[in-house]
Write an enzyme that holds these catalytic residues in place. Structure first.
Site, mmCIF file in Angstrom:
data_model
loop_
_atom_site.group_PDB
_atom_site.id
_atom_site.type_symbol
_atom_site.label_atom_id
_atom_site.label_comp_id
_atom_site.label_asym_id
_atom_site.label_seq_id
_atom_site.Cartn_x
_atom_site.Cartn_y
_atom_site.Cartn_z
ATOM 1 N N ASP A 40 53.810 15.120 59.783
ATOM 2 C CA ASP A 40 55.030 14.854 60.562
ATOM 3 C C ASP A 40 54.596 14.201 61.861
ATOM 4 O OD1 ASP A 40 57.742 15.018 61.499
ATOM 5 O OD2 ASP A 40 57.196 16.773 62.669
ATOM 6 N N SER A 41 55.575 13.720 62.613
ATOM 7 C CA SER A 41 55.279 13.144 63.923
ATOM 8 C C SER A 41 54.828 14.225 64.917
ATOM 9 C CB SER A 41 56.527 12.449 64.449
ATOM 10 O OG SER A 41 57.614 13.354 64.463
ATOM 11 N N CYS A 45 58.777 14.469 57.459
ATOM 12 C CA CYS A 45 59.456 13.813 58.565
ATOM 13 C C CYS A 45 60.473 12.865 57.939
ATOM 14 C CB CYS A 45 58.436 13.023 59.387
ATOM 15 S SG CYS A 45 59.169 11.989 60.669
ATOM 16 N N GLU A 71 62.559 21.183 70.997
ATOM 17 C CA GLU A 71 61.218 21.313 71.586
ATOM 18 C C GLU A 71 61.253 22.105 72.894
ATOM 19 O OE1 GLU A 71 58.452 18.269 71.535
ATOM 20 O OE2 GLU A 71 58.735 17.925 69.389
ATOM 21 N N CYS A 120 66.677 15.916 59.866
ATOM 22 C CA CYS A 120 65.541 15.810 60.785
ATOM 23 C C CYS A 120 64.859 17.166 60.769
ATOM 24 C CB CYS A 120 66.023 15.473 62.193
ATOM 25 S SG CYS A 120 64.708 15.556 63.432
ATOM 26 N N HIS A 128 63.335 18.801 62.869
ATOM 27 C CA HIS A 128 63.504 19.662 64.047
ATOM 28 C C HIS A 128 64.795 20.495 63.984
ATOM 29 C CE1 HIS A 128 60.365 17.353 66.029
ATOM 30 N NE2 HIS A 128 60.448 18.134 67.090
#
Ligand code: DGL
Length: 269
Positions: free
Chosen positions: A13-14, A76, A155, A187, A189
């Site tokens: 993933d990023s 991702c 985050e 996504c 996240h």
């Protein structure tokens, strides 16, 4: 058992978001070893151009291939949207993205055929989810919305409260007005915001988290290819391209477990 089956599953993933997919893989495939790569030096991928994302994804894939992975999971959505087709054409191992499993799950749960998709700008602009959903349910009405601020909220750990809620209400207003009954968290996240998003969306809307669907799909691919492994002693390796300390701090929320032994590496060299 030895041979290819004993090789690890590679996941990239990023940054930390893909740990939600890794968590589902650890839960559903406890006998498999895993190698995770978070490209934390270059996160976020969401606002970057398709060419740049493809280059990053290629470098991540090469890194994991060098570690002998038997299957590559692109954890991702943005990288899946822009790079998964080319990677699967080029690589000799199975390549699994997060979009198709999420799209199939959305089609399975929708009752009225109106499906909302939220993700990064890169994912939404690519139209990949619409295509994947319509491939399975051609008459589906898909409404997509980029929600770039959600990555920062996840985050920061601002997964509930006034700021998160107001942001979500603003982003989701249009989708909700169109009567979607299913909302794809497109996504990696976003599963962290799930509780708050459920409140904002209301009980009539089913949230689809592609992490679980992707882990199930990974299990099916391993079975199909005869690559499934079941062992008591598994290894879990973690690599990042920058700032192992911050990754370690954030990781627990995403993975649901502590992560240690994180190694910092350079890609592309
Ligand atoms: N993990 C990315 C995704 O699923 C989001 C974060 C980023 O923009 O890099 O699209």
């Amino acid at each position: 058992m030895s041979g290819v089956g004993a090789a690890p599953i590679g996941v990239f993933d990023s940054g930390v978001g893909g740990l939600t997919v890794l968590r589902a893989i650890h839960e559903q495939l406890p006998g498999e070893s895993t190698v995770y790569l978070g490209d934390t030096a270059r996160v976020p991928y969401g606002p970057k151009s398709p060419d740049t994302i493809r280059r990053y994804a290629n470098e991540a894939a090469e890194f994991l291939l060098d570690r002998g992975v038997k299957v590559l999971v692109i954890a991702c959505n943005t990288a899946t949207a822009h790079a998964s087709r080319r990677l699967s054409d080029r690589l000799d191992i199975p390549v699994i993205g997060v979009v198709r499993p999420g799209a199939s799950e959305a089609v399975r749960v929708t009752r009225n055929g109106r499906i909302g998709v939220i993700g990064t700008r890169g994912t939404i602009d690519s139209g990949t989810y619409e295509r994947a959903i319509r491939r399975v349910l051609p008459e589906a009405k898909v409404r997509s919305q980029a929600c770039p601020l959600f990555v920062a909220l996840a985050e920061e750990g601002w997964v509930s409260g006034d700021v998160a809620e107001l942001t979500a209400r603003t982003y989701l207003e249009g989708l909700l007005r169109e009567g979607v009954d299913t909302l794809v968290l497109g996504c990696t996240h976003y599963p962290l915001l799930r509780g708050m998003l459920e409140d904002v969306a209301g009980p009539a809307i089913t949230l689809v988290d592609s992490a679980e669907a992707t882990a199930r799909h990974t299990a099916n691919v391993l079975d199909r290819e005869g690559l499934r492994d079941e062992r008591a002693a598994v290894s879990r390796q973690y690599f990042v391209t920058d700032d192992a300390e911050r990754f370690e701090q954030l990781a627990e929320g995403f993975l649901g477990a502590r992560v240690d032994g994180i190694e910092v590496v350079e890609l592309g060299g």
